[in-house]
Design a protein around this motif. Sequence first.
Motif, PDB file in Angstrom:
ATOM      1  N   ILE A 274       0.826  -1.190   0.000  1.00 31.84           N
ATOM      2  CA  ILE A 274       0.000   0.000   0.000  1.00 31.84           C
ATOM      3  C   ILE A 274       0.870   1.253   0.000  1.00 31.84           C
ATOM      4  N   SER A 275       0.477   2.251  -0.781  1.00 32.19           N
ATOM      5  CA  SER A 275       1.249   3.494  -0.862  1.00 32.19           C
ATOM      6  C   SER A 275       1.045   4.325   0.403  1.00 32.19           C
ATOM      7  N   LYS A 276       1.982   5.212   0.687  1.00 26.70           N
ATOM      8  CA  LYS A 276       1.894   6.042   1.888  1.00 26.70           C
ATOM      9  C   LYS A 276       0.666   6.947   1.892  1.00 26.70           C
TER      10      LYS A 276
ATOM     11  N   LEU B 102      -2.235   6.492   0.452  1.00 26.43           N
ATOM     12  CA  LEU B 102      -3.422   5.663   0.659  1.00 26.43           C
ATOM     13  C   LEU B 102      -3.467   5.144   2.092  1.00 26.43           C
ATOM     14  N   PHE B 103      -2.312   4.758   2.613  1.00 24.71           N
ATOM     15  CA  PHE B 103      -2.233   4.261   3.987  1.00 24.71           C
ATOM     16  C   PHE B 103      -2.696   5.337   4.969  1.00 24.71           C
ATOM     17  N   LYS B 104      -2.246   6.570   4.758  1.00 28.51           N
ATOM     18  CA  LYS B 104      -2.633   7.661   5.647  1.00 28.51           C
ATOM     19  C   LYS B 104      -4.115   7.988   5.510  1.00 28.51           C
ATOM     20  N   SER B 105      -4.619   7.932   4.276  1.00 26.40           N
ATOM     21  CA  SER B 105      -6.039   8.218   4.049  1.00 26.40           C
ATOM     22  C   SER B 105      -6.916   7.182   4.736  1.00 26.40           C
TER      23      SER B 105
ATOM     24  N   VAL C  39     -11.828  -1.897  17.474  1.00 25.34           N
ATOM     25  CA  VAL C  39     -11.294  -3.254  17.370  1.00 25.34           C
ATOM     26  C   VAL C  39     -10.681  -3.556  16.008  1.00 25.34           C
ATOM     27  N   PHE C  40     -10.974  -2.724  15.006  1.00 26.29           N
ATOM     28  CA  PHE C  40     -10.478  -3.024  13.663  1.00 26.29           C
ATOM     29  C   PHE C  40      -9.145  -2.364  13.346  1.00 26.29           C
ATOM     30  N   SER C  41      -8.575  -1.578  14.264  1.00 24.19           N
ATOM     31  CA  SER C  41      -7.321  -0.888  13.971  1.00 24.19           C
ATOM     32  C   SER C  41      -6.150  -1.859  13.831  1.00 24.19           C
ATOM     33  N   VAL C  42      -6.083  -2.866  14.714  1.00 24.85           N
ATOM     34  CA  VAL C  42      -4.987  -3.835  14.640  1.00 24.85           C
ATOM     35  C   VAL C  42      -5.057  -4.672  13.354  1.00 24.85           C
ATOM     36  N   PRO C  43      -6.204  -5.277  13.000  1.00 19.19           N
ATOM     37  CA  PRO C  43      -6.280  -5.999  11.726  1.00 19.19           C
ATOM     38  C   PRO C  43      -5.942  -5.115  10.529  1.00 19.19           C
ATOM     39  N   PHE C  44      -6.334  -3.843  10.589  1.00 21.05           N
ATOM     40  CA  PHE C  44      -6.025  -2.923   9.490  1.00 21.05           C
ATOM     41  C   PHE C  44      -4.520  -2.752   9.340  1.00 21.05           C
ATOM     42  N   PHE C  45      -3.811  -2.537  10.455  1.00 21.47           N
ATOM     43  CA  PHE C  45      -2.363  -2.368  10.386  1.00 21.47           C
ATOM     44  C   PHE C  45      -1.676  -3.637   9.882  1.00 21.47           C
ATOM     45  N   ILE C  46      -2.171  -4.776  10.310  1.00 19.28           N
ATOM     46  CA  ILE C  46      -1.583  -6.048   9.865  1.00 19.28           C
ATOM     47  C   ILE C  46      -1.791  -6.235   8.362  1.00 19.28           C
ATOM     48  N   LEU C  47      -2.973  -5.907   7.881  1.00 20.49           N
ATOM     49  CA  LEU C  47      -3.260  -6.008   6.455  1.00 20.49           C
ATOM     50  C   LEU C  47      -2.353  -5.086   5.638  1.00 20.49           C
TER      51      LEU C  47
END
Length: 258
Positions: free
Chosen positions: A134-136, A138-141, A157-165
Amino acid sequence: MLIICAIIMGFLASCLSSIFGGGFGLLSVPAIFWMINHFSPETPHVMQMTIATGTLCAIPLGVIATYKQIRYKNFDLKLYKSIIIVMTIGALIGAYLATIIDSHSLKYIFGIIVLLTAIWLLIFKASKPRKKTISKPLFKSLSSIVGGISTLTGVSVFSVPFFILCGIEIKKAIGTSTAIVFTYTTIAGMWMICLGIPVMGINWHNLGYANLPIFFSAFIPCILGGLVGAKLVHVLPSHFLKRIFIVMMFIVSILMLL
């Protein structure tokens, strides 16, 4: 009776959050929503008060959890600095939206998002390695959107799965997410309380949208629950914890949608 319910809620929600690495709002939101409706049925803006109060109650847990993650070297300062501003901006927008959306609609938004997150976690495999493609920008958005949804619903609860993805190593994702969520929810919570002062005022019962009796009753139990949960996480098997967590999400989402 309200004090007893708040004590139980604070302890169980913090214990749950420590065991699963997040999810304080999964229990605190429906519990606080029920308490306000049951003990103060004429209170307006129930869902707004629920989210603001839950955010305040999570502060002592956030302090302990963040300290532990930094101590155990699971905290990535570079990642934190790169997205804390955009996630905080998103969180502030989410908090503002929570104050202008009517309480009934906000309740359904919470239920739908928790239900979708439960389905996502049901098929999500955190153990599989992922490459960060993922580009920076897009990641920040997307990070900003995650922050906004977190404060809009009171659940993160979805912040950790998002970072892992996005390719972040699991332990770093959990540790850094803990610090990030604590930072932006605290700021957004204060912002939401300020927005609520012109609407609800300040008195012995509430500070803006925050319900003070619930907050003060749950403060110490939140700390104790967090400490107990930190011990239990090393005793209970991880696959069992994940299944219980997902089942709870389905139950909570259905109850809020009824």
